[in-house]
Scaffold this motif. Structure first.
Motif, PDB file in Angstrom:
ATOM      1  N   LEU A 128     100.905 -92.721  23.977  1.00  0.00           N
ATOM      2  CA  LEU A 128     101.506 -93.091  22.703  1.00  0.00           C
ATOM      3  C   LEU A 128     100.691 -94.200  22.059  1.00  0.00           C
ATOM      4  CD1 LEU A 128     103.709 -93.318  20.524  1.00  0.00           C
ATOM      5  CD2 LEU A 128     105.043 -94.718  22.126  1.00  0.00           C
ATOM      6  N   GLY A 129     100.124 -93.909  20.908  1.00  0.00           N
ATOM      7  CA  GLY A 129      99.439 -94.921  20.123  1.00  0.00           C
ATOM      8  C   GLY A 129     100.377 -95.443  19.039  1.00  0.00           C
ATOM      9  N   ILE A 130     100.442 -96.757  18.902  1.00  0.00           N
ATOM     10  CA  ILE A 130     101.357 -97.373  17.940  1.00  0.00           C
ATOM     11  C   ILE A 130     100.557 -98.271  17.014  1.00  0.00           C
ATOM     12  CG2 ILE A 130     103.438 -98.762  17.648  1.00  0.00           C
ATOM     13  CD1 ILE A 130     104.126 -98.096  20.586  1.00  0.00           C
ATOM     14  N   ALA A 131     100.602 -97.970  15.727  1.00  0.00           N
ATOM     15  CA  ALA A 131      99.952 -98.784  14.705  1.00  0.00           C
ATOM     16  C   ALA A 131     101.023 -99.382  13.809  1.00  0.00           C
ATOM     17  CB  ALA A 131      98.972 -97.948  13.893  1.00  0.00           C
ATOM     18  N   PHE A 132     100.663-100.450  13.122  1.00  0.00           N
ATOM     19  CA  PHE A 132     101.624-101.165  12.290  1.00  0.00           C
ATOM     20  C   PHE A 132     101.084-101.258  10.871  1.00  0.00           C
ATOM     21  CE2 PHE A 132     102.179-102.419  16.631  1.00  0.00           C
ATOM     22  CZ  PHE A 132     103.554-102.479  16.817  1.00  0.00           C
ATOM     23  N   SER A 133     101.910-100.859   9.916  1.00  0.00           N
ATOM     24  CA  SER A 133     101.471-100.809   8.522  1.00  0.00           C
ATOM     25  C   SER A 133     101.211-102.192   7.935  1.00  0.00           C
ATOM     26  CB  SER A 133     102.520-100.082   7.670  1.00  0.00           C
ATOM     27  OG  SER A 133     103.786-100.725   7.776  1.00  0.00           O
ATOM     28  N   ASP A 134     101.766-103.227   8.529  1.00  0.00           N
ATOM     29  CA  ASP A 134     101.609-104.579   7.989  1.00  0.00           C
ATOM     30  C   ASP A 134     100.792-105.484   8.912  1.00  0.00           C
ATOM     31  OD1 ASP A 134     103.420-104.654  10.025  1.00  0.00           O
ATOM     32  OD2 ASP A 134     104.870-105.958   8.997  1.00  0.00           O
ATOM     33  N   SER A 135     100.056-104.887   9.872  1.00  0.00           N
ATOM     34  CA  SER A 135      99.336-105.711  10.836  1.00  0.00           C
ATOM     35  C   SER A 135      98.169-104.926  11.421  1.00  0.00           C
ATOM     36  CB  SER A 135     100.281-106.160  11.962  1.00  0.00           C
ATOM     37  OG  SER A 135      99.579-106.756  13.024  1.00  0.00           O
ATOM     38  N   ALA A 136      97.144-105.642  11.888  1.00  0.00           N
ATOM     39  CA  ALA A 136      96.011-105.021  12.566  1.00  0.00           C
ATOM     40  C   ALA A 136      96.286-104.822  14.054  1.00  0.00           C
ATOM     41  CB  ALA A 136      94.758-105.880  12.394  1.00  0.00           C
ATOM     42  N   LYS A 137      97.453-105.249  14.489  1.00  0.00           N
ATOM     43  CA  LYS A 137      97.841-105.135  15.884  1.00  0.00           C
ATOM     44  C   LYS A 137      97.877-103.675  16.327  1.00  0.00           C
ATOM     45  CE  LYS A 137     101.904-106.063  18.818  1.00  0.00           C
ATOM     46  NZ  LYS A 137     103.270-106.641  18.809  1.00  0.00           N
ATOM     47  N   LEU A 138      97.430-103.424  17.561  1.00  0.00           N
ATOM     48  CA  LEU A 138      97.428-102.079  18.130  1.00  0.00           C
ATOM     49  C   LEU A 138      98.124-102.094  19.485  1.00  0.00           C
ATOM     50  CD1 LEU A 138      93.767-100.965  17.377  1.00  0.00           C
ATOM     51  CD2 LEU A 138      95.826-100.170  16.217  1.00  0.00           C
ATOM     52  N   VAL A 139      98.893-101.050  19.751  1.00  0.00           N
ATOM     53  CA  VAL A 139      99.582-100.905  21.031  1.00  0.00           C
ATOM     54  C   VAL A 139      99.346 -99.489  21.547  1.00  0.00           C
ATOM     55  CG1 VAL A 139     101.811-100.891  22.216  1.00  0.00           C
ATOM     56  CG2 VAL A 139     101.362-102.585  20.424  1.00  0.00           C
ATOM     57  N   GLN A 140      99.050 -99.388  22.827  1.00  0.00           N
ATOM     58  CA  GLN A 140      98.908 -98.078  23.462  1.00  0.00           C
ATOM     59  C   GLN A 140      99.770 -98.043  24.710  1.00  0.00           C
ATOM     60  OE1 GLN A 140      94.995 -95.983  24.032  1.00  0.00           O
ATOM     61  NE2 GLN A 140      95.454 -96.311  26.186  1.00  0.00           N
ATOM     62  N   GLN A 141     100.626 -97.041  24.780  1.00  0.00           N
ATOM     63  CA  GLN A 141     101.464 -96.849  25.959  1.00  0.00           C
ATOM     64  C   GLN A 141     101.017 -95.596  26.697  1.00  0.00           C
ATOM     65  OE1 GLN A 141     105.660 -96.753  25.188  1.00  0.00           O
ATOM     66  NE2 GLN A 141     105.729 -98.862  24.413  1.00  0.00           N
ATOM     67  N   SER A 142     101.025 -95.675  28.020  1.00  0.00           N
ATOM     68  CA  SER A 142     100.701 -94.532  28.860  1.00  0.00           C
ATOM     69  C   SER A 142     101.763 -94.421  29.936  1.00  0.00           C
ATOM     70  CB  SER A 142      99.334 -94.702  29.516  1.00  0.00           C
ATOM     71  OG  SER A 142      98.355 -94.989  28.547  1.00  0.00           O
ATOM     72  N   SER A 143     102.164 -93.196  30.213  1.00  0.00           N
ATOM     73  CA  SER A 143     103.203 -93.007  31.220  1.00  0.00           C
ATOM     74  C   SER A 143     103.150 -91.596  31.769  1.00  0.00           C
ATOM     75  CB  SER A 143     104.597 -93.288  30.623  1.00  0.00           C
ATOM     76  OG  SER A 143     104.834 -92.459  29.496  1.00  0.00           O
ATOM     77  N   VAL A 144     103.930 -91.387  32.830  1.00  0.00           N
ATOM     78  CA  VAL A 144     104.115 -90.062  33.398  1.00  0.00           C
ATOM     79  C   VAL A 144     105.571 -89.670  33.191  1.00  0.00           C
ATOM     80  CG1 VAL A 144     104.115 -88.705  35.524  1.00  0.00           C
ATOM     81  CG2 VAL A 144     102.290 -90.353  35.110  1.00  0.00           C
ATOM     82  N   TRP A 145     105.779 -88.495  32.603  1.00  0.00           N
ATOM     83  CA  TRP A 145     107.128 -87.957  32.445  1.00  0.00           C
ATOM     84  C   TRP A 145     107.313 -86.819  33.441  1.00  0.00           C
ATOM     85  CZ3 TRP A 145     108.421 -87.167  26.505  1.00  0.00           C
ATOM     86  CH2 TRP A 145     108.410 -88.423  25.862  1.00  0.00           C
TER      87      TRP A 145
END
Length: 629
Positions: free
Chosen positions: A204-221
């Motif tokens: 899961l890549g998460i971007a923010f419309s009001d910030s340059a911050k980046l988050v990446q989540q990885s998991s096993v389902w």
């Protein structure tokens, strides 16, 4: 046989950071895009009990409308699992389609027309799940603003909560400005009488419309599905081995256009992809759309700035770009004398004649060419070596400690077996092939002239494989350069250098790494003074699914099956024990999932004193078909 040949959804790149808090001796950990299951799921009652279907037609549905040659038809029929009644793969396709639709709807959730409840098309009325994000995660790495949070094992207990509510919880955790981009890959399928279970890698890549911050989540389902092959639904979802990487800014910025835009070749050549040139160039120029092409960096005109040499496929000129004081680059290809049109797979800048400037060595088809540099980036050919092998890469080192740089060239398939075209003989056996072509050691005689010394120095041992890459390093700290060779379709080589004579000790040292070897690199990741090895291979979700089915090579021994399973596992990190042996720490260090890895390198990206890993990956994809490899 797309699915039987271990096809995988391919991404553009992987960046792996060595966590400084854990890099002590063998316990070093890496934080990366994907965890691995805590243990392999074993096949339960199989859906795949029916025998394979014998081909009875010469037209393959959804593959071709024309008549297919009879000797090719049996292979093509296996492209679609339905044709051979491989039901677990048919189910994987159906479940993947459902997950792809889920990803699409989650990506569209910011549109007014898309409602959160639309996500619940995927679940049954009795659906239950764990949370998608843990409440007790811990920071395992935090350097220069990049932080990694991890949680192992099942996140919490199962609850009867709709999937839309779980997504809403995730959204509220990051706020309304967060935009989600999900990617799913099914890596295991098992079945019993009531349900089908899958192991799914989730990014899961998460971007923010009001910030340059980046988050990446990885998991096993770990998912349980209804048993139907048409639009299966989720009955339960358990999240395991969750990890999150958070950075205030992008680590890298694409500067290609900024640096190259002033050059005509950028607009007329470099911006076009493989599809364009495949439709434009005659194949007899030697065009290859799937083979690796070389890149070399060095200061070739002695101005204190590094320059770039870029190798092209056949029919397009290689390019030399000289760096300018403002950081841009200038095309100097024609003036330098290295603008060849032949397919060039590897290039090196090394001082062959010890005159203080960087000479050029090129692997062009089945030839190694070398050129003397006058110190101002003007190159004159000095020699040529012709081999029976189509070359793929080269590596340079002074193996005999005589003060002259020598060259090792990797061959992949024989030229004479394919006439004027480009092709690949069938590796036999697929997982442990030894019917490839020889590699070569070219010894420098001291004046910049190279001659074949392969047999003389013992490098003819186990030298009939499909070699993609090689790298030199004194792994045993005895004062001379040893050689690791990464081979496709099976075992790799580790040639120990004993005062100028080589012995293949890969089996004894535990580094044969039966897999699809495509690249290799040395680095001291745990800072114990001993060089460790990382090998870039092919991670295959299809291979991980298929090789654990009871029906796969049912008559083969367990050892052969294990080798096939290993072949699809992914990349390998070998820790040097200091006793001539290496330990495979890939899973504990979390570095096996590098996707389809063509290249890898150790580098301290964030300047914290620990060597990180860069992995380049991908595969050819038609612009007109997003599912095409």
């Amino acid at each position: 046989m797309a699915w039987r040949r271990f096809t995988t959804f391919l991404f553009l790149g992987v960046l792996t950071l060595c966590a400084s808090s854990g890099c002590h001796k063998p316990s070093a950990k890496f934080s990366v895009a994907r965890p691995v299951p805590s243990e392999d799921l074993k096949s339960g009652p199989s859906l795949d009990s029916a025998p394979a279907v014998s081909p009875s037609t010469q037209v393959v549905p959804k593959i071709a409308t024309q008549v297919i040659a009879s000797d090719v038809l049996p292979e093509l029929l296996h492209v679609r699992p339905q044709e051979s009644r491989w039901d677990t793969e048919s189910f994987s396709e159906a479940a993947s389609a459902q997950l792809k639709q889920l990803a699409k709807r989650l990506h569209e959730r910011h549109n007014e027309s898309s409602q959160t409840s639309a996500i619940d098309f995927l679940i049954t009325d009795s659906f239950q799940s764990t949370s998608l994000i843990p409440g007790d995660s811990k920071i395992s790495f935090d350097v220069l603003g990049t932080a990694v949070r991890s949680s192992s094992g099942q996140i919490d207990t199962l609850s009867h909560v709709k999937l839309s509510e779980r997504i809403a919880q995730l959204q509220s955790h990051f706020g309304p400005r967060a935009e989600f981009d999900f990617h799913f890959k099914i890596v295991r399928v098992t079945a019993d009488e009531d349900a089908i279970r899958t192991t799914v890698y989730v990014e899961l890549g998460i971007a923010f419309s009001d910030s340059a911050k980046l988050v990446q989540q990885s998991s096993v389902w770990n998912c349980e599905w209804t048993r139907q092959l048409d639009s299966p639904k989720l009955q339960s979802l358990v999240v395991e081995q969750w990890q999150q990487v958070e950075s205030p800014n992008r680590l890298f910025t694409d500067a290609t256009a900024t640096l190259l835009d002033a050059n005509e070749c950028y607009k007329n050549q470099l911006i076009y992809g493989a599809d364009h040139w495949r439709q434009t160039l005659d194949w007899r120029f030697g065009m290859e759309i799937a083979g690796p092409h070389g890149l070399a960096v060095a200061d070739v005109n002695n101005d204190g700035l590094d320059d770039i040499y870029y190798c092209e496929t056949g029919g397009l000129p290689n390019r030399l770009f000289l760096q300018q004081p403002d950081g841009t680059v200038k095309d100097y290809s024609s003036a330098c004398g290295l603008d060849f049109l032949e397919p060039t797979h590897s290039s090196l800048f090394v001082d062959l004649d010890n005159d203080g400037d960087q000479d050029a060595v090129l692997a062009v088809g089945r030839f190694v060419l070398w050129f003397a540099n006058d110190g101002q980036a003007h190159f004159v050919q000095q020699g040529i070596f012709q081999s029976p092998s189509m070359l793929r890469s080269m590596a340079a080192a002074d193996y005999d400690n005589d003060g002259d740089v020598d060259i090792y060239a990797c061959g992949y398939f024989p030229r004479e077996s394919i006439g004027d075209g480009v092709g690949l003989g069938r590796p036999l056996p697929y997982h442990d092939a030894n019917n490839g072509v020889p590699n070569f050691l070219l010894q420098n005689n001291g004046s910049g002239s190279l001659q074949d010394a392969t047999s003389t120095v013992g490098l003819n041992q186990n030298n009939q494989r499909f070699s993609f890459a090689a790298c030199w390093e004194d792994y045993d700290n005895d004062g001379d350069q040893d050689l690791y060779v990464a081979n496709d379709f099976g075992r790799n080589n580790l040639y120990r250098n004993d005062q100028g004579y080589f012995v293949d000790v890969a089996a004894d040292a535990n580094v044969e790494d039966v897999s699809a070897g495509m690249s290799a690199a040395w680095g001291d990741f745990d800072r114990d003074g001993r060089m460790d090895a990382y090998v870039g291979n092919m991670f295959s979700s299809a291979g991980n699914r298929i090789t654990y089915q009871r029906r796969f090579h049912s008559s083969a021994s367990n050892d052969v099956k294990t080798q096939y399973q290993r072949h699809a596992r992914g990349n390998t990190l070998f820790r040097n024990t200091g006793e001539g042996m290496f330990d495979d720490v890939s899973l504990s260090a979390n570095v096996n999932m590098g996707r389809w890895s063509w290249g890898c390198n150790f580098a301290d990206i964030n300047n914290d004193g620990w060597e990180d890993l860069l992995v380049g990956n991908g595969m050819v994809t038609s612009q007109g078909d997003p599912d095409d490899l």
